[in-house]
Design an enzyme around this catalytic site. Structure first.
Site, PDB file in Angstrom:
ATOM      1  N   CYS A 114      69.461  39.963  23.007  1.00 63.08           N
ATOM      2  CA  CYS A 114      68.340  39.664  22.100  1.00 63.08           C
ATOM      3  C   CYS A 114      68.718  39.833  20.631  1.00 63.08           C
ATOM      4  CB  CYS A 114      67.137  40.530  22.433  1.00 63.08           C
ATOM      5  SG  CYS A 114      66.495  40.187  24.077  1.00 63.08           S
ATOM      6  N   HIS A 250      62.603  40.024  15.917  1.00 61.26           N
ATOM      7  CA  HIS A 250      62.767  39.540  17.291  1.00 61.26           C
ATOM      8  C   HIS A 250      61.404  39.661  17.968  1.00 61.26           C
ATOM      9  CE1 HIS A 250      63.959  38.996  21.328  1.00 61.26           C
ATOM     10  NE2 HIS A 250      63.914  40.267  21.671  1.00 61.26           N
ATOM     11  N   ASN A 280      59.299  36.262  24.949  1.00 61.22           N
ATOM     12  CA  ASN A 280      60.582  36.755  24.459  1.00 61.22           C
ATOM     13  C   ASN A 280      61.668  35.730  24.801  1.00 61.22           C
ATOM     14  OD1 ASN A 280      62.990  38.089  24.008  1.00 61.22           O
ATOM     15  ND2 ASN A 280      62.319  40.015  24.932  1.00 61.22           N
TER      16      ASN A 280
END
Ligand code: UT7
Length: 323
Positions: A114, A250, A280
């Protein structure tokens, strides 16, 4: 005078299929209410059968090139952040290179889960500042739907597919924090936390595997480490949290995003939020948010932006840039 890596184009691509939270109610003991309140996610996009990470990445790259008014011939290097490349090798980046019709320069993938886009941006900046490339196409692209365990309600409702891209170009600046371009980066990892977030398979273990996460443990690390990395990068160039126009975080969980903004002393009016629409998307989430933030009219030229991300590794970091 000082060389700077300035953003000259941005774009994104999302697969057509949109999946609302209610879809998961049919197969799992979960609810739209739980997903919304615990994560902030309302819907996500999933790639079609046969649609791969390099397909999404190529479309995002084409959008960024169009935004910059450039063609593939103008690009010296491609860095693609992904943990879900089409094939074991070659890199998804070289597949995008071929699809764009680019026959010079070089292309490679970066794998920092990520945090991948932050790592890719920092590497692109280093290539530019060391004279190895003048223009770098930096892409974040993922198909996390391919590594979900659809029977695990604690993970499969959280992730989505997508891609975002931006183009960095060497320009001259004054060498001050008023310059446009990347001003500072801060990268970190600590492999002792592997078990908090990982895929239980891979090439060397002869399987694809599924994502496994101890969500509440990752959550605890996230708020503390994200606020700290942002402040580290800002202070490296004599800036503080109050100078920031936009946090572009993020997009994993609205509560992490809110917690980080609060810790940094900034209101949510200064945060670009897309988690409700994308879920996500791992390394794609920051370039997606930058592209959507510009499209919405939030991000404007000369705004001071701090991006920050954390994920598997653990790996985390931030980039401070003036748009
Ligand atoms: O991008 C990489 C980094 N990843 C992240 O940043 C993710 C970080 N973590 C998170 O976003 C949150 O921890 C989650 C959204 C994953 C979970 O939220 P939480 O508030 O930490 O919940 P929890 O894991 O402590 O679980 C609370 C309860 C549990 O039930 P019990 O044990 O209290 O009875 C879970 O079993 O919620 C249950 N639960 C669910 N219930 C309904 C877990 N998933 C679901 C679900 N629907 N989908």
């Amino acid at each position: 005078m000082a060389g700077r890596s300035v953003v000259v184009g941005v774009g994104h691509y999302l697969p057509e299929r949109i999946v609302p939270n209610s879809e998961f109610e049919k197969t799992l003991d979960t609810s739209d209410e739980w997903i919304r309140t615990r994560s902030g996610i309302e819907r996500r996009h999933f790639a079609a059968d046969g649609e791969t990470t390099s397909d999404l990445a190529t479309k995002a790259a084409e959008a960024a090139l169009a935004d910059a008014g450039l063609t593939a011939d103008d690009i010296d290097a491609i860095i693609l952040a992904t943990s879900t490349a089409d094939l074991t090798f070659p890199s998804a980046a070289t597949m995008v290179q071929a699809r764009l019709g680019m026959t010079k320069g070089f292309a490679f993938d970066v794998q920092a889960v990520c945090a991948g886009f932050v790592f890719a941006l920092s590497n692109a900046n280093a290539l530019i500042l060391s004279g190895q490339a003048k223009r770098v196409l930096v892409i974040g692209a993922e198909t996390f739907s391919r590594i979900m365990d659809w029977s695990d309600r604690s993970t499969c409702v959280l992730f989505g597919d997508g891609a975002g891209a931006l183009i960095l170009e060497l320009q001259e600046g004054e060498g001050t924090a008023q310059d446009r371009g990347i001003l500072a980066t801060d990268l970190n990892s600590d492999g002792r936390y592997k078990d908090l977030l990982y895929v239980d398979g891979g090439v060397s273990t002869q399987s694809t595997g599924h994502l496994r996460m101890q969500g509440n443990q990752v959550f605890r690390h996230a708020v503390e480490k994200l606020a700290k990395t942002a402040e580290t990068a800002l202070s490296a160039v004599g800036l503080s949290n109050s100078d920031v126009d936009w946090i572009v975080p993020h997009q994993a969980n609205i509560r992490i995003i809110q917690g980080t903004a609060k810790k940094m002393g900034l209101p949510m009016e200064n945060v670009v939020v897309t988690v409700q629409d994308h879920g996500n998307t791992s390394a794609a989430s920051i370039p997606l948010a930058l592209s959507v933030g510009k499209e919405r009219g939030q991000i404007k030229q000369r705004d001071l932006i701090v991006t920050e991300a954390i994920g598997g590794g653990l790996a985390w970091g931030s980039v401070v840039l003036r748009w």
